[in-house]
Structure formats: C-alpha cells, structure tokens
Design an enzyme around this catalytic site. Sequence first.
Site, PDB file in Angstrom:
ATOM      1  N   ASP A 147      -4.416   6.613   7.946  1.00 26.96           N
ATOM      2  CA  ASP A 147      -5.812   6.795   7.871  1.00 26.96           C
ATOM      3  C   ASP A 147      -6.771   5.843   8.982  1.00 26.96           C
ATOM      4  O   ASP A 147      -7.419   6.238   9.439  1.00 26.96           O
ATOM      5  CB  ASP A 147      -6.224   6.062   6.504  1.00 26.96           C
ATOM      6  CG  ASP A 147      -5.378   6.714   5.174  1.00 26.96           C
ATOM      7  OD1 ASP A 147      -4.767   7.605   5.560  1.00 26.96           O
ATOM      8  OD2 ASP A 147      -5.741   6.361   3.870  1.00 26.96           O
ATOM      9  N   GLU A 203       3.091  -1.163  -1.040  1.00 33.72           N
ATOM     10  CA  GLU A 203       2.644  -0.163  -0.359  1.00 33.72           C
ATOM     11  C   GLU A 203       2.944  -0.631   1.143  1.00 33.72           C
ATOM     12  O   GLU A 203       3.649   0.303   1.873  1.00 33.72           O
ATOM     13  CB  GLU A 203       0.997   0.122  -0.314  1.00 33.72           C
ATOM     14  CG  GLU A 203       0.338   1.311   0.306  1.00 33.72           C
ATOM     15  CD  GLU A 203      -1.069   1.321   0.371  1.00 33.72           C
ATOM     16  OE1 GLU A 203      -1.605   0.429  -0.442  1.00 33.72           O
ATOM     17  OE2 GLU A 203      -1.391   2.389   0.489  1.00 33.72           O
TER      18      GLU A 203
HETATM   19  C1  GLC Z   1      -3.199   6.067   1.534  1.00 30.77           C
HETATM   20  C2  GLC Z   1      -2.169   6.392   2.895  1.00 30.77           C
HETATM   21  C3  GLC Z   1      -1.668   7.810   2.813  1.00 30.77           C
HETATM   22  C4  GLC Z   1      -1.172   8.214   1.475  1.00 30.77           C
HETATM   23  C5  GLC Z   1      -1.991   7.955   0.203  1.00 30.77           C
HETATM   24  C6  GLC Z   1      -1.490   7.727  -1.224  1.00 30.77           C
HETATM   25  O1  GLC Z   1      -4.145   6.573   1.876  1.00 30.77           O
HETATM   26  O2  GLC Z   1      -2.600   6.111   3.946  1.00 30.77           O
HETATM   27  O3  GLC Z   1      -0.716   8.140   3.811  1.00 30.77           O
HETATM   28  O4  GLC Z   1      -0.836   9.486   1.419  1.00 30.77           O
HETATM   29  O5  GLC Z   1      -2.413   6.590   0.486  1.00 30.77           O
HETATM   30  O6  GLC Z   1      -0.577   7.265  -1.374  1.00 30.77           O
END
Ligand code: GLC
Length: 399
Positions: free
Chosen positions: A160, A372
């Site tokens: 992102d 994460e």
């Molecule tokens: C965040 C990450 C993305 C992922 C999402 C759900 O937005 O940047 O890559 O798919 O979370 O885990």
Amino acid sequence: MDLKQVAYDILLNNRRKSGEHQYTVPSPQSYPYQWLWDSCFHAIILSHLSPEDGKKELLSLTVRQFENGMIPHMIYWEKSEAAEHDHLNIAWGRDGTSSITQPPMLAYAAWKIFQKDPDTKFLEKIYPALYHFYKYLLHERDPHERHLIGIINPDESGEDNSPRFDEALDLPPVHDLDENFKRRLTLVDENRKCGFDAPFCMKNFFWVKDVPFNAIMVENLRCLSKIAQKISNGYDAEYFDAEAGRIALAMRELMLEDGIFWSTRGEHYDKIKIKTWAMFAPLFAKIPTQEEARFLVEKHLKNENEFSTTFLLPTVSADEPSFNPDGFWRGPVWISVNWFVFHGLRNYGFDELANTLASHSLNLLEKSGFREHFHPYTGGGYGAINFTWGGLVLDMMES
Ligand code: GLC
C-alpha cells in the site's frame, strides 16, 4: 514451536463460511474480510495441510469475478461487512467487493495445490476464471501491447504505502500515513468516476508498471500454461507461455538499468529509482541471468547499508531517505516478501542464503508471534495479530 500446528490453528481460527463458500480472513481483528493475494498465500500454505481446503479458498475468489475478468482484491461476503468498512470512507462503487485487483498469484497457487493433490477436475473447474483474469490483465492493463502490466492504485501492488509510489502520488520520501492513505482514496474515487476503465481513463491518474507485479505475472502465466496443458488445452498453453516470455523480455528492455530492474511510470516508462525489495522480485520468475542474479545478491542483498539488516529482509533499503523500520511497507520485514525472495534465491542455487532467509523468518515468528510485519533490527512484531502469512514459512521449510 510446532510451526505446522500453529500455522494450521491460525488458518482454522480465521476460516469463515458464507453459504457454500469458504475462505480465510488474514487477521480477525484487523482484516476481517477476504483479500485476493492473501487467499492465494493461504492456498499455498494449505497445500501442505489440507489441499481440499486450499481448493475451496481459491474457488471462493472466483465467485465475485467481474464481467470483464478482473478479480477484485477484496470481497465483503456479508452486506454488513461493507457497511462496517464504510468508516474508512472507501467508496469502491461496487456492491460487495472492492474495485481494484492485487498481484495475480492465483495460477501459481492453483498449480501448487495440484502438485500436492493431482486433481484435474479442480483445474478444469477453476480454469475459466483464471483464463479470464489473466486475459483481463494482458488486455486491459497493457492496451498498447508493450508487454508490461499496469496498476492503477498502489494498493494493487499489495504494498500500500511503498515508497516506490511516492513520486506518482506526489509525496516526499518522508510523510505521514494519513496523507498517503488520502491520496490512495482519491484514486479510488477517480476509478469510480472513470467507470472502472483502467486503460483509457484511470491511466491518467496513476499508471505504474511495477516490478513485483510483473514478475509475479510472468511466473503465474507459466503456471497457467502448465494448467492449460494438463487439461489438454495446448493452444492456450502455448499462448500463455509466449505471453510470459514477452513480459520477461519487456522487463529487460524497459526496466533494467545498471543491473537493477526498476518500476516505471507513465507513458515514457520513467524509472522509479528507489531501492526496495522489488529489485529481487525478478529472481522469483527467473528473469535475470545467473550473472545478474549474483550481482543483485552480492552488491545489494548482502550489503549492510542496504538490505542486510539484523533480521532479513527489509522491504526498503536502509540507505533510502524513505526507509522507516516501523513504517508498514517502508522498511519492516514481511513474510510474504521473504517467501518470494526465498524461492528466487533457490532458483539460482543460492541455497545457503535462502535457508538463512527461512530461518530468520522462523526466528521472527518464534520471537514475536504471527504478526503482520517485523522490525528489521529488533525483530519486534507490529500490525495485525494472528496474521496468516507467517504460515508461508512452512512452505519455505518444506520446499
Ligand atoms: C494490507 C496489505 C495487503 C494485504 C491486506 C490484507 O492492506 O498491505 O497486502 O492484502 O493488508 O492482509
């Protein structure tokens, strides 16, 4: 830690059902919906645990495929979920899904499942959705046949707020996350106003040819070709394999400079010269020569000023002004990135380094849990908890 058990427990706890469909949420607290590349990661992990559930996970992604073939990066299975997400003011303009996509890992994940459970019926079932999805990317995201696939929002890269997109968003190397998010929301609005037309409308607002997205596309088209072959569709097999070759070639021609593949933007393919892990993504698709791979590894991956941090692998080179060890996609270690680079290193016989990457990944999970992302110097865990991607370490260990 019994990695297999813990990874499985998290996947089972995060599993959701909607009618006849089954999928897994990346984290119950932070990400309680379905995401596209996450579900592909889940299927890769499930190939080692329960291929049958991996098949269901992938098939559920195809249920909300758009008429033009795009598979959205988010699915809100229940009406209440979309409403709940409204607090972020994301106006996707679609009912029950987002209106952008994510790195196309679907064919790879389906092929991976097939390796563990050679069920041709599954391939036959999922093939039409795969065919339309990859055709959509090849046509709508490369309208002038330059053989590079464009993305219309940084979120389509899965990274992102990566600094690769700062320039295109008109942001300086240091800025706050809210500002970044606001710019990305504007792109969601433009996409809606464009009527979701990527090639002729959205490309005026954001049009980046991203290195990992394209490398992932190449490797996935090869998997798609193998899938087509398996279900006796030799014509498609040849076509998708040739497309993979064309993208790999275009990456060399338009992205490679001084031994590094750079993402590009706009009509003139201006290179975005910001060192992120994207430099190593082409290894995943065997695009560099052995010589080029060695250069990337020796000069950059093993460089303490760049990517050789205490815990491998930072998403952004430590000598970039945008590097922030606690900045989401601006520095922290993400297990998915380690997974891509692990396979990339293996492709070139850098087995020792690949194993180091796998053991660092395992250390991070042992030290900080299934978080994460992780601090590249302290190994501290950040962001979502009970986050599924840690399970990819299982695939590294068993590959
Ligand atoms: C965040 C990450 C993305 C992922 C999402 C759900 O937005 O940047 O890559 O798919 O979370 O885990």
